[in-house]
Design a protein around this motif. Structure first.
Motif, short mmCIF file in Angstrom:
data_model
loop_
_atom_site.label_atom_id
_atom_site.label_comp_id
_atom_site.label_asym_id
_atom_site.label_seq_id
_atom_site.Cartn_x
_atom_site.Cartn_y
_atom_site.Cartn_z
N THR A 36 2.67 -21.47 3.70
CA THR A 36 2.01 -22.74 3.94
C THR A 36 2.36 -23.21 5.34
O THR A 36 3.53 -23.28 5.69
CB THR A 36 2.45 -23.80 2.91
N TRP A 37 1.35 -23.51 6.13
CA TRP A 37 1.57 -24.02 7.48
C TRP A 37 1.37 -25.53 7.49
O TRP A 37 0.45 -26.05 6.86
CB TRP A 37 0.61 -23.35 8.46
N ARG A 38 2.21 -26.23 8.24
CA ARG A 38 2.16 -27.70 8.27
C ARG A 38 2.25 -28.21 9.70
O ARG A 38 2.80 -27.55 10.58
CB ARG A 38 3.32 -28.28 7.44
N GLU A 49 -1.84 -29.63 6.23
CA GLU A 49 -1.25 -28.34 5.93
C GLU A 49 -2.34 -27.33 5.56
O GLU A 49 -3.47 -27.71 5.26
CB GLU A 49 -0.25 -28.45 4.77
N GLN A 87 -2.35 -24.03 3.06
CA GLN A 87 -1.80 -23.04 2.15
C GLN A 87 -2.70 -21.81 2.23
O GLN A 87 -3.82 -21.82 1.71
CB GLN A 87 -1.74 -23.57 0.72
#
Length: 215
Positions: free
Chosen positions: A86-88, A163, A165
């Motif tokens: 997951t990138w945030r 974010e 995912q």
């Protein structure tokens, strides 16, 4: 109603639909000149919001209010055996309040004008399964693009969330480029009724990441 009568009605309506489209469209709904097609969508993002981003691609780069990409970090390395990450990120645009400006005719996308409404009504009459235009959107949006070596088109997502995912299919594409540098760029903008009001802002330096094959 006989079959011949139904055919005549369908032909007449189709001709009217085509005539209205020629007179009212002016090519406004033509897809952007982007051979890579549309990105993935999440949150409240729509294809019309994405077209706003595409139309602004030629503007000078501005990173003054770009996102802070928390994850992935610059130089981050993943294992190909890892689950999709997951990138945030955080963004100055996220604190903006929805615009209270009055909606003027210029702020209404072409698909929402009266002529378009009649065109859409006729289209739904002839082709009830046709997809209707989504309502125009207001808020902060984020276009994430991952450049993959050997791949002409980046992996892309447009979202109103903070974010991403990654889904299994997207992760498989990135893992297929194992042991190579991937670049993650995020473009952000604030839209009002699908129209650009702030931005676009881009990271001054995309984050470079790598997926390594477990040995």
């Amino acid at each position: 109603m006989t079959l011949e009568t139904r055919r005549w009605l369908w032909t007449s309506c189709a001709a009217l639909l085509l005539a209205l489209g020629t007179a009212c469209d002016g090519g406004d709904d033509a897809p952007p000149d982007d051979a890579c097609g549309e990105p993935l969508y999440a949150g409240e993002a729509t294809d019309e919001a994405w077209r706003t981003f595409v139309d602004a691609k030629s503007r000078p780069d501005d990173s003054s209010q770009a996102v802070t990409l928390v994850s992935p970090a610059p130089g981050q390395t993943y294992s190909a055996a890892d689950a999709p990450p997951t990138w945030r990120w955080t963004s100055p645009l996220a604190s903006r309040l929805p615009s209270r400006e009055p909606v003027t005719p210029a702020d209404v996308p072409p698909s929402r004008t009266p002529a378009r409404g009649m065109l859409a009504w006729l289209g739904n009459l002839l082709l009830p399964s046709a997809e209707a235009h989504l309502p125009p959107v207001t808020g902060d949006f984020y276009w994430v693009q991952v450049t993959v070596p050997g791949r002409q088109c980046p992996v892309e997502l447009l979202t109103s969330n903070m974010e991403w995912q990654l889904d299994a299919a997207t992760w498989d594409v990135l893992r297929a480029a194992a042991d190579q540098d991937l670049r993650v760029q995020v473009t952000s903008a604030y839209l009002v009724q699908n129209r650009l009001r702030e931005g676009p802002y881009r990271l001054a330096s995309p984050h470079t990441i790598r997926v390594e094959v477990a040995r």
